[in-house]
Design a protein around this motif. Sequence first.
Motif, short mmCIF file in Angstrom:
data_model
loop_
_atom_site.label_atom_id
_atom_site.label_comp_id
_atom_site.label_asym_id
_atom_site.label_seq_id
_atom_site.Cartn_x
_atom_site.Cartn_y
_atom_site.Cartn_z
N PHE A 21 0.84 -1.20 0.00
CA PHE A 21 0.00 0.00 0.00
C PHE A 21 0.87 1.25 0.00
CE2 PHE A 21 -2.23 3.37 2.32
CZ PHE A 21 -3.42 3.45 1.62
N SER A 22 1.91 1.25 0.84
CA SER A 22 2.80 2.41 0.88
C SER A 22 3.50 2.61 -0.45
CB SER A 22 3.83 2.26 2.01
OG SER A 22 4.74 1.21 1.76
N VAL A 146 -5.35 -0.75 -3.76
CA VAL A 146 -6.10 0.09 -2.83
C VAL A 146 -5.45 1.47 -2.74
CG1 VAL A 146 -6.73 0.41 -0.40
CG2 VAL A 146 -7.04 -1.81 -1.48
N ALA A 147 -4.13 1.50 -2.76
CA ALA A 147 -3.42 2.77 -2.73
C ALA A 147 -3.75 3.60 -3.95
CB ALA A 147 -1.91 2.54 -2.65
N THR A 148 -3.87 2.93 -5.10
CA THR A 148 -4.23 3.65 -6.33
C THR A 148 -5.61 4.27 -6.21
OG1 THR A 148 -2.93 2.05 -7.59
CG2 THR A 148 -4.45 3.42 -8.83
N ALA A 149 -6.55 3.55 -5.59
CA ALA A 149 -7.92 4.04 -5.50
C ALA A 149 -8.13 5.03 -4.37
CB ALA A 149 -8.88 2.85 -5.32
N LEU A 150 -7.46 4.81 -3.23
CA LEU A 150 -7.72 5.63 -2.04
C LEU A 150 -6.52 6.46 -1.61
CD1 LEU A 150 -9.63 2.95 0.09
CD2 LEU A 150 -10.60 4.68 -1.43
N GLY A 151 -5.35 5.83 -1.54
CA GLY A 151 -4.18 6.53 -1.04
C GLY A 151 -3.72 7.66 -1.93
N VAL A 152 -3.73 7.44 -3.25
CA VAL A 152 -3.27 8.47 -4.17
C VAL A 152 -4.16 9.71 -4.14
CG1 VAL A 152 -2.85 9.03 -6.59
CG2 VAL A 152 -2.02 6.86 -5.65
N PRO A 153 -5.51 9.58 -4.20
CA PRO A 153 -6.33 10.79 -4.09
C PRO A 153 -6.08 11.57 -2.80
CG PRO A 153 -7.65 8.98 -4.90
CD PRO A 153 -6.34 8.40 -4.50
N VAL A 154 -5.92 10.85 -1.67
CA VAL A 154 -5.62 11.53 -0.41
C VAL A 154 -4.27 12.23 -0.49
CG1 VAL A 154 -5.10 11.18 2.04
CG2 VAL A 154 -7.03 9.98 0.97
N GLY A 155 -3.30 11.54 -1.07
CA GLY A 155 -1.98 12.13 -1.23
C GLY A 155 -2.00 13.38 -2.09
#
Length: 400
Positions: A21-22, A146-155
Amino acid sequence: MTSEARPAGFGALLWLALATFSMGIDGYVLAGLLPQIADDLDVSNAAAGQLVAIFALTAAVAGPVLSALTGAWERKAVIAGSLALFVIGNLVIALAPTYAIAMAGRIVSAVGGALLTAVVSAYVLAKSQPDRRGRALSFVVGGFLVATALGVPVGLVIGQLDWRLPLYLVAVVGTIALIGILINVPKLHLPALSLRETLRPLKQPVLIGAILVATGIMCASYLCFTYATLIFGPRVDGAAAIIAAMFGYGLVSLIGNIISGRANDRFAPVSVITLIIGVLIAVALLGTAGLMLPGFGGAVAAFAWFFACALFNGGSGVALQSRLGDLAPGSMALVLALNASGMQLGSALGGILGGALLVAGLPADGLVPASAVVLVVTLVLHLGISRAARRRGRTPALAA
């Protein structure tokens, strides 16, 4: 049964998924913050973009080399060490006062990330029951999606305040994953092989061909994905719709990953790959026709095409890695590192090919049928090497 012989439990897989995820956040977020990076480090946008390019280039070279050199090392130690190196690299970038130091940090993070990707996948394959390998691998790889869908927008949102904040986020998540791995992930010693024995699979044309199949799938994907905004732009109003499309792409990719994991536990990976490439060809052809529709119909067709691509591209990774694990079980870390390099190469080639076609005068919509051509070539290669492998008795027949 010893702790090393037991399959990895859900807790261990969860911490490995957090590590991926990271990496998923790190892999995509900087590309959306290039103007801020360029302004802060006093370089051009093109120079800032090289921070993205150098990661892929370094990872493509370092992954296979380091996997071969560390093949005899205990797997948990390699996972922890590579994750620590990845975290340190991101902290160097976040604290970098100059472009040169940021570039150095990017190289360090790429070295750690490249080895981490290969070793985590090899660990999961080795520590999972044969009938559950697909699901276990899809769960861990799902951390990246999951990072692509959630983490990246938050980032991207927090990156509007300061482009360095997402890098601190990556470092924090990576550190938490590292602590969890050190406490919860069992050790694993695989049979020690000499460097010559480890590299022996590279003499197999079938294995090299299987890696090139991954390159072809990613080339077709990024030929369109890189320029998706140009395809959506004339059909939707405002950036919000495009952001929604990208957010949906990540979520649908995750669903495809989950479905593929279960399919690989029931059918031969070769069969799953054949189905995925065949459907992607059909999706590209139907998408080409749908994009010809005017107005609202064209917009709906664009979203349908984009999400269908996400579903099957998201499911390809598990099948490709499972197949390579079958072809070279004694050198999984190396071949999975090569697979990651092949996929990164395909991503780069897709962007380059798409850009060249646009410069040559092809409209953005024309990239969709162009991806179908790449996929047809990839399918021919896949069927050819599958037939060759069956003749040598190295992999199951196409029928499950």
